[in-house]
Write an enzyme that holds these catalytic residues in place. Structure first.
Site, PDB file in Angstrom:
ATOM      1  N   TYR A   1       5.385 -73.916 126.004  1.00 36.54           N
ATOM      2  CA  TYR A   1       4.061 -74.553 126.023  1.00 36.54           C
ATOM      3  C   TYR A   1       3.885 -75.454 127.250  1.00 36.54           C
ATOM      4  CZ  TYR A   1       3.763 -72.954 121.171  1.00 36.54           C
ATOM      5  OH  TYR A   1       3.748 -72.195 120.026  1.00 36.54           O
TER       6      TYR A   1
ATOM      7  N   ASP B   1       7.113 -74.000 115.954  1.00 29.74           N
ATOM      8  CA  ASP B   1       5.682 -73.987 115.656  1.00 29.74           C
ATOM      9  C   ASP B   1       5.403 -72.918 114.600  1.00 29.74           C
ATOM     10  OD1 ASP B   1       2.976 -74.265 115.759  1.00 29.74           O
ATOM     11  OD2 ASP B   1       2.729 -73.516 117.808  1.00 29.74           O
TER      12      ASP B   1
ATOM     13  N   LYS C   1      17.120 -67.082 119.997  1.00 27.90           N
ATOM     14  CA  LYS C   1      16.993 -65.635 120.229  1.00 27.90           C
ATOM     15  C   LYS C   1      17.983 -65.304 121.345  1.00 27.90           C
ATOM     16  CE  LYS C   1      14.782 -61.675 119.562  1.00 27.90           C
ATOM     17  NZ  LYS C   1      14.974 -60.886 118.332  1.00 27.90           N
TER      18      LYS C   1
ATOM     19  N   ASP D   1       4.989 -73.443 110.144  1.00 26.46           N
ATOM     20  CA  ASP D   1       3.804 -73.034 109.382  1.00 26.46           C
ATOM     21  C   ASP D   1       4.194 -72.083 108.256  1.00 26.46           C
ATOM     22  OD1 ASP D   1       2.139 -74.580 110.851  1.00 26.46           O
ATOM     23  OD2 ASP D   1       0.682 -72.996 111.273  1.00 26.46           O
TER      24      ASP D   1
ATOM     25  N   ASP E   1      14.107 -63.962 114.361  1.00 29.56           N
ATOM     26  CA  ASP E   1      13.495 -62.947 113.493  1.00 29.56           C
ATOM     27  C   ASP E   1      14.144 -62.967 112.109  1.00 29.56           C
ATOM     28  OD1 ASP E   1      15.646 -62.226 115.057  1.00 29.56           O
ATOM     29  OD2 ASP E   1      15.048 -60.141 115.330  1.00 29.56           O
TER      30      ASP E   1
END
Ligand code: NAD
Length: 360
Positions: free
Chosen positions: A141, A247, A191, A251, A223
């Protein structure tokens, strides 16, 4: 103890839920004999109305003087068409940056009274109690170069995920410290089979783990972590991960609790000499213009943020646990707001706040 707290109610239901959170704070201070110094500041849409900017210099000054900041929510529909840098939400980025908070904590906890509100089967959710720690200040970001390039044969877009050793180290330490005070289990999510940033991430985590031999560390690829969060959420204690993965996963974790109004959050920065963290505490939800001003908003996310503030910025674990127990008692009594779909008449924001104070 002297609790020197800046309150930023913000906009919409932010003001309503913060009022109840402050009430709870006052009861805690009185019951445990703490000296409470509250100051109030402007942030978001109300700050634009009163000062022309979403994060006034006065608010920045007050936030740096306070031991902890308790925030409501920002955002007003009248600013929806404004450019991003002028909108109320820019105030959030401003205060996070000014306070240097780099670790965002989202507790994911199931409540017996809300099991039916979760999209997962009861036996999977019952007993879930974990914290997701998301790196907040770096990663894709913020990385450069970034942009959309129209100068080639076709449009091309690019973002950059970059991390330094120290950025990874400081958030990893938050994860280990939290795990040490809980069930002593830390899951680091990356990852590393594909991304170099994740390979460095894993190296740092493994290195720092040597200082926390009492904490059991495991690694999950992101994943798989997304899958395990719904297959076996009870297997987690503390999870630590980089900005974008956090992020998305936080959620996913959020829906386990049933309603967005239930969720508190803490954003932590540097540790002070006392061992407590610099912290910004706020419910996860926004200003909810659709129900603002109707005394309908669920204040549990804001009240849960008070519990987090007491624990992380002041080390008051007994008081924090008491606030959490009081919330659980009120939830169990069925005296809850409409979003939790109570059997009888829904309670108002104020009535829920009062019930938590009485339970305390
Ligand atoms: P929102 O979280 O405000 O609302 C989403 C839905 O959830 C709405 O239907 C709302 O009524 C409901 N809801 C939210 N909190 C609730 C509560 N405590 N009790 C009962 N119901 C609740 O998200 P949105 O509608 O996407 O955004 C509204 C405004 O808030 C926008 O301006 C957005 O930018 C801003 N926002 C701010 C923050 C923040 O301050 N941290 C976070 C998210 C959104």
């Amino acid at each position: 103890m002297n609790l020197n707290i800046l309150v930023l109610p913000g906009d919409g239901i932010g003001t309503e839920v913060t009022r109840e959170a402050v009430r709870v704070l006052r009861v805690v201070a009185e019951k445990w004999n703490h000296q409470l110094t509250l100051r109030e500041g402007l942030l978001g849409g109300i700050a634009i109305h009163k000062t022309g900017t979403p994060f006034p210099a006065e608010t920045e000054k007050l936030s740096l003087e306070a031991d902890a900041v308790l925030m409501g929510a920002v955002g007003l529909p009248e600013f929806d068409e404004w450019p991003p840098e002028k909108r109320p939400e820019r105030g959030l980025l401003g205060i996070r940056k000014a306070m240097g908070v780099y670790a965002n904590l989202r507790p994911v906890k199931s409540y017996k009274a809300l099991l039916e509100s979760s999209p997962l089967k009861n036996h999977l959710v019952d007993g879930v109690d974990m914290i997701i720690v998301r790196e907040l200040n770096s990663g894709i970001y913020y990385g450069t170069p970034r942009g959309i390039y129209e100068d080639g044969p076709e449009p091309r877009a690019c973002n950059t995920m970059a991390y330094t050793w120290s950025e990874i180290e400081r958030v990893t330490r938050v994860g280990f410290e939290l795990a040490r005070k809980r069930r002593k289990k830390l899951t680091s999510v990356d990852k590393s089979n594909v991304l170099e940033t994740s390979q460095l991430w894993r190296r740092v985590v493994v290195e720092i783990a040597k200082e926390y031999p009492d904490v059991q560390l495991n690694h999950l690829l992101v994943d798989n972590a997304a899958m395990q969060l719904v297959l076996n959420p009870k297997s987690f204690d503390v999870m630590v991960t980089e900005n974008m993965f956090g992020d998305i996963l936080s959620d996913e974790g959020a829906i386990l609790a049933g309603s967005i109004g239930m969720l508190p959050s803490a954003s932590l920065g540097a540790k002070k000499p006392s061992g407590a963290w610099t912290g910004l505490y706020e419910p996860v939800h926004g200003s909810a213009p659709d129900i603002a001003g109707q005394n309908k908003a669920n204040p549990f996310g804001a009240i849960g943020s008070v519990a987090a503030l007491l624990e992380y910025s002041f080390g008051l674990t007994e008081e924090a646990a008491a606030v959490n127990r009081a919330m659980e008692q009120v939830l169990g009594s069925g005296r809850v707001t409409a979003d939790l779909k109570p059997a009888g008449t829904p309670a108002t924001t104020e009535e829920v706040g009062e019930a938590v104070c009485n339970a305390l």
